[in-house]
Write a protein that holds these residues in place. Structure first.
Motif, PDB file in Angstrom:
ATOM      1  N   THR A  58     -33.964  -2.429  54.134  1.00  0.00           N
ATOM      2  CA  THR A  58     -34.290  -1.350  55.074  1.00  0.00           C
ATOM      3  C   THR A  58     -33.277  -0.208  55.012  1.00  0.00           C
ATOM      4  N   GLN A  59     -32.037  -0.502  54.691  1.00  0.00           N
ATOM      5  CA  GLN A  59     -31.018   0.542  54.699  1.00  0.00           C
ATOM      6  C   GLN A  59     -31.260   1.603  53.638  1.00  0.00           C
ATOM      7  N   THR A  60     -31.732   1.188  52.467  1.00  0.00           N
ATOM      8  CA  THR A  60     -32.049   2.187  51.443  1.00  0.00           C
ATOM      9  C   THR A  60     -33.168   3.102  51.915  1.00  0.00           C
TER      10      THR A  60
ATOM     11  N   LEU B 262     -35.745  18.241  63.009  1.00  0.00           N
ATOM     12  CA  LEU B 262     -36.080  16.858  63.324  1.00  0.00           C
ATOM     13  C   LEU B 262     -34.833  16.063  63.677  1.00  0.00           C
ATOM     14  N   THR B 263     -34.989  15.099  64.550  1.00  0.00           N
ATOM     15  CA  THR B 263     -33.912  14.165  64.871  1.00  0.00           C
ATOM     16  C   THR B 263     -34.421  12.751  64.578  1.00  0.00           C
ATOM     17  N   VAL B 264     -33.471  11.863  64.256  1.00  0.00           N
ATOM     18  CA  VAL B 264     -33.840  10.497  63.877  1.00  0.00           C
ATOM     19  C   VAL B 264     -33.214   9.512  64.851  1.00  0.00           C
ATOM     20  N   ASN B 265     -34.049   8.681  65.436  1.00  0.00           N
ATOM     21  CA  ASN B 265     -33.573   7.532  66.195  1.00  0.00           C
ATOM     22  C   ASN B 265     -33.458   6.379  65.194  1.00  0.00           C
ATOM     23  N   GLU B 266     -32.235   6.172  64.694  1.00  0.00           N
ATOM     24  CA  GLU B 266     -32.061   5.241  63.584  1.00  0.00           C
ATOM     25  C   GLU B 266     -32.427   3.811  63.960  1.00  0.00           C
ATOM     26  N   ASP B 267     -32.152   3.406  65.181  1.00  0.00           N
ATOM     27  CA  ASP B 267     -32.505   2.043  65.603  1.00  0.00           C
ATOM     28  C   ASP B 267     -34.015   1.842  65.563  1.00  0.00           C
ATOM     29  N   LYS B 268     -34.752   2.825  66.080  1.00  0.00           N
ATOM     30  CA  LYS B 268     -36.217   2.719  66.105  1.00  0.00           C
ATOM     31  C   LYS B 268     -36.779   2.744  64.687  1.00  0.00           C
ATOM     32  N   LEU B 269     -36.210   3.601  63.839  1.00  0.00           N
ATOM     33  CA  LEU B 269     -36.658   3.682  62.450  1.00  0.00           C
ATOM     34  C   LEU B 269     -36.384   2.370  61.711  1.00  0.00           C
ATOM     35  N   THR B 270     -35.177   1.825  61.903  1.00  0.00           N
ATOM     36  CA  THR B 270     -34.811   0.574  61.230  1.00  0.00           C
ATOM     37  C   THR B 270     -35.735  -0.566  61.650  1.00  0.00           C
ATOM     38  N   THR B 271     -36.041  -0.632  62.930  1.00  0.00           N
ATOM     39  CA  THR B 271     -36.947  -1.683  63.429  1.00  0.00           C
ATOM     40  C   THR B 271     -38.322  -1.558  62.804  1.00  0.00           C
ATOM     41  N   ALA B 272     -38.831  -0.326  62.723  1.00  0.00           N
ATOM     42  CA  ALA B 272     -40.156  -0.113  62.128  1.00  0.00           C
ATOM     43  C   ALA B 272     -40.175  -0.547  60.671  1.00  0.00           C
ATOM     44  N   LEU B 273     -39.101  -0.276  59.946  1.00  0.00           N
ATOM     45  CA  LEU B 273     -39.034  -0.649  58.539  1.00  0.00           C
ATOM     46  C   LEU B 273     -38.887  -2.160  58.353  1.00  0.00           C
ATOM     47  N   LYS B 274     -38.172  -2.795  59.264  1.00  0.00           N
ATOM     48  CA  LYS B 274     -38.011  -4.255  59.178  1.00  0.00           C
ATOM     49  C   LYS B 274     -39.315  -4.977  59.492  1.00  0.00           C
ATOM     50  N   VAL B 275     -39.993  -4.509  60.532  1.00  0.00           N
ATOM     51  CA  VAL B 275     -41.180  -5.212  61.018  1.00  0.00           C
ATOM     52  C   VAL B 275     -42.436  -4.815  60.251  1.00  0.00           C
ATOM     53  N   ASN B 276     -42.586  -3.513  59.966  1.00  0.00           N
ATOM     54  CA  ASN B 276     -43.822  -3.023  59.360  1.00  0.00           C
ATOM     55  C   ASN B 276     -43.558  -2.060  58.192  1.00  0.00           C
ATOM     56  N   PRO B 277     -42.877  -2.509  57.143  1.00  0.00           N
ATOM     57  CA  PRO B 277     -42.599  -1.590  56.028  1.00  0.00           C
ATOM     58  C   PRO B 277     -43.867  -1.028  55.388  1.00  0.00           C
ATOM     59  N   ASP B 278     -44.932  -1.839  55.313  1.00  0.00           N
ATOM     60  CA  ASP B 278     -46.175  -1.368  54.699  1.00  0.00           C
ATOM     61  C   ASP B 278     -46.826  -0.272  55.534  1.00  0.00           C
TER      62      ASP B 278
ATOM     63  N   ASN C  27     -48.967   6.163  63.161  1.00  0.00           N
ATOM     64  CA  ASN C  27     -49.673   7.231  62.452  1.00  0.00           C
ATOM     65  C   ASN C  27     -49.050   8.615  62.663  1.00  0.00           C
ATOM     66  N   ALA C  28     -47.822   8.642  63.200  1.00  0.00           N
ATOM     67  CA  ALA C  28     -47.113   9.914  63.386  1.00  0.00           C
ATOM     68  C   ALA C  28     -45.614   9.640  63.324  1.00  0.00           C
ATOM     69  N   LEU C  29     -44.858  10.647  62.944  1.00  0.00           N
ATOM     70  CA  LEU C  29     -43.417  10.455  62.757  1.00  0.00           C
ATOM     71  C   LEU C  29     -42.710  10.034  64.040  1.00  0.00           C
ATOM     72  N   ASN C  30     -43.158  10.534  65.180  1.00  0.00           N
ATOM     73  CA  ASN C  30     -42.468  10.192  66.420  1.00  0.00           C
ATOM     74  C   ASN C  30     -42.551   8.702  66.733  1.00  0.00           C
ATOM     75  N   LEU C  31     -43.551   8.013  66.174  1.00  0.00           N
ATOM     76  CA  LEU C  31     -43.719   6.586  66.437  1.00  0.00           C
ATOM     77  C   LEU C  31     -42.728   5.727  65.651  1.00  0.00           C
ATOM     78  N   ILE C  32     -42.051   6.335  64.666  1.00  0.00           N
ATOM     79  CA  ILE C  32     -41.003   5.593  63.950  1.00  0.00           C
ATOM     80  C   ILE C  32     -39.617   6.178  64.254  1.00  0.00           C
ATOM     81  N   GLY C  33     -39.540   7.009  65.299  1.00  0.00           N
ATOM     82  CA  GLY C  33     -38.235   7.502  65.749  1.00  0.00           C
ATOM     83  C   GLY C  33     -37.839   8.864  65.206  1.00  0.00           C
ATOM     84  N   ILE C  34     -38.781   9.616  64.612  1.00  0.00           N
ATOM     85  CA  ILE C  34     -38.467  10.951  64.104  1.00  0.00           C
ATOM     86  C   ILE C  34     -39.195  11.973  64.965  1.00  0.00           C
ATOM     87  N   THR C  35     -38.437  12.766  65.704  1.00  0.00           N
ATOM     88  CA  THR C  35     -39.019  13.720  66.642  1.00  0.00           C
ATOM     89  C   THR C  35     -38.463  15.120  66.408  1.00  0.00           C
ATOM     90  N   THR C  36     -39.178  16.133  66.938  1.00  0.00           N
ATOM     91  CA  THR C  36     -38.730  17.517  66.792  1.00  0.00           C
ATOM     92  C   THR C  36     -37.756  17.871  67.903  1.00  0.00           C
TER      93      THR C  36
END
Length: 453
Positions: free
Chosen positions: A254-256, A336-352, A320-329
């Motif tokens: 997930t880190q990459t 854009l700003t990144v909520n890294e914890d939310k993004l990391t969780t999304a990648l761990k749980v639902n990478p596909d 189906n939108a960037l804000n749902l994985i932690g990327i908001t305007t």
């Protein structure tokens, strides 16, 4: 022939200053054109900066369009002195227990020690190494025998170490034992000390052996220490032996993916901030950005904003939108700003599902934020057909046209200046002639007065 310039000798006029001021008035249209050219050059440079940032954004989007970005795996070892590993995207996340009892080794043998490796050994004959013939002459030294063995390409490497000829197999494993056949008549290898009188290896440095190890209790041997056919999708590299088991964990990388997504956000933000600066107008200082009011740049800004805000209907409804994985305007520049914890969780749980969102999956025909945004970027940057090419071509044409106008006007101004100098020079000459005539008349009147007396 250059015009001789006479400056106010008779008239007392500051001719050079007068002509300079007259020419300054004449040059005003040229100055206006040069200022316009400078503005156009600044605008062109500004668009070049925009192009550079769009190109950088394109490079970051390429990573987000690859499925491997989201499905990559990483393998970590609890003891890298014993075993390390790399994992491909096909590897299954799991934990393995590995012990290494021996490493694969390449067979290596040595000759006896000689006084001078460069001295002729007075040996002759032909021997074979791995079935390849090597012929030695009486003039050969230890060094030249080394070179002949290497030139034979027999699958071994010969070196001279401490005045000894060392021959090492180019492959590891139990099957790497080097096969030597000596000259039956002259016994070159026996004379060198590679073989003993019975034809056996005399000085073995490293025995040929396979790697021996266990994975989750299964005993395995391989001829090499780099092993890609034991754990599917994982390449093991054996580094050392240990009686204690080493834990190898294969998990989603997930880190990459986080780094690549953040790199995209940073590139996007740099572009949007630059666009905002170039379009800005500061009411307090009454200064405008170099592209303030440029409709094309405003259109680009709006297109980019829309693309990162779109809902991807072909993606999973839960992501189906960037804000749902932690990327908001944020901010007026729509960065854009990144909520890294939310993004990391999304990648761990639902990478596909994240891959679907960015358009890296064939499941939704590669429709996503990254692919849509990159299509927009390409419309602007494609060589020869992109909007930026048309924009910069237009600016270049305007600059070239101004340069031609300025050159024509400069030529006319030179003629005008020469004309002024001719007129003022003619004035000085006329005044000089009048002065001479006045002096002659005065002299004549003076002589007449003297005669009458």
């Amino acid at each position: 022939m250059p015009l001789m310039r006479i400056t106010g000798v008779m008239s007392g006029l500051n001719t050079e200053e007068i002509i300079s001021k007259l020419m300054a008035i004449e040059r005003r249209p040229v100055d206006l054109l040069n200022r316009k050219k400078a503005t156009l050059e600044k605008q062109k440079a500004a668009w070049d900066e925009i192009r550079s940032k769009l190109t950088d954004l394109h490079s970051k989007l390429l990573d987000l369009k690859l499925m491997s970005t989201y499905t990559g795996k990483v393998a970590t070892s609890s003891n890298e002195g014993v075993v390390t590993a790399t994992a491909s995207s096909t590897a299954t996340p799991a934990v393995y227990s590995i012990t290494v009892t021996q490493l694969a080794q390449a067979h290596s043998v040595a000759s006896d020690r000689f006084a001078d490796p460069a001295a002729a050994l007075n040996l002759s004959g032909t021997f074979t190494v791995e079935g390849v013939a090597v012929t030695v002459a009486t003039t050969d030294s230890l060094n030249s025998i080394r070179d002949k063995i290497n030139a034979a390409n027999a699958g071994v490497t010969a070196t001279v170490i401490d005045n000894r000829l060392v021959i090492t197999s180019n492959t590891t494993g139990a099957a790497s034992t080097i096969d030597f056949v000596d000259d039956a008549t002259t016994g070159v290898l026996k004379s060198l000390g590679i073989l003993d009188t019975t034809g056996a290896i005399k000085n073995q440095l490293v025995a040929a052996q396979d790697a021996a190890f266990t994975v989750n209790g299964l005993s395995i041997t391989r001829s090499t220490n780099t092993i890609a056919d034991v754990i599917s999708g994982v390449t093991l590299t054996l580094k050392g032996t240990s009686t204690a088991a080493v834990t190898l964990e294969v998990k989603n990388d997930t880190q990459t993916a986080v780094k690549k997504i953040k790199a995209f956000v940073d590139s996007y933000n740099a572009l949007m901030e630059d666009i905002a600066t170039k379009l800005a107008y500061d009411a307090e200082t009454k200064t405008a950005g170099v592209l303030q009011g440029d409709r094309a740049l405003t259109d680009l800004e709006n297109q980019l904003r829309r693309k990162v805000s779109e809902i991807i209907s072909t993606a999973d409804p839960t992501l189906n939108a960037l804000n749902l994985i932690g990327i908001t305007t944020s901010g007026k520049e729509a960065t854009l700003t990144v909520n890294e914890d939310k993004l990391t969780t999304a990648l761990k749980v639902n990478p596909d599902k994240v891959a679907l969102l960015f358009g890296a999956s064939a499941a939704n025909n590669y429709d996503g934020v990254a692919t849509r945004l990159d299509s927009t970027v390409n419309l602007w940057t494609l060589s020869g057909t992109g909007f930026l090419t048309a924009k910069t071509d237009s600016l270049n044409n305007q600059i070239t046209d101004i340069e031609k106008q300025v050159q024509r006007m400069e030529n006319l101004l030179s003629i005008k200046e020469e004309s002024l100098w001719r007129q003022f020079t003619a004035l000085e000459e006329a005044l000089a002639q009048m002065s001479a005539q006045s002096s002659w008349l005065a002299a004549q009147f003076g002589q007449g007065s003297t005669s009458s007396k």
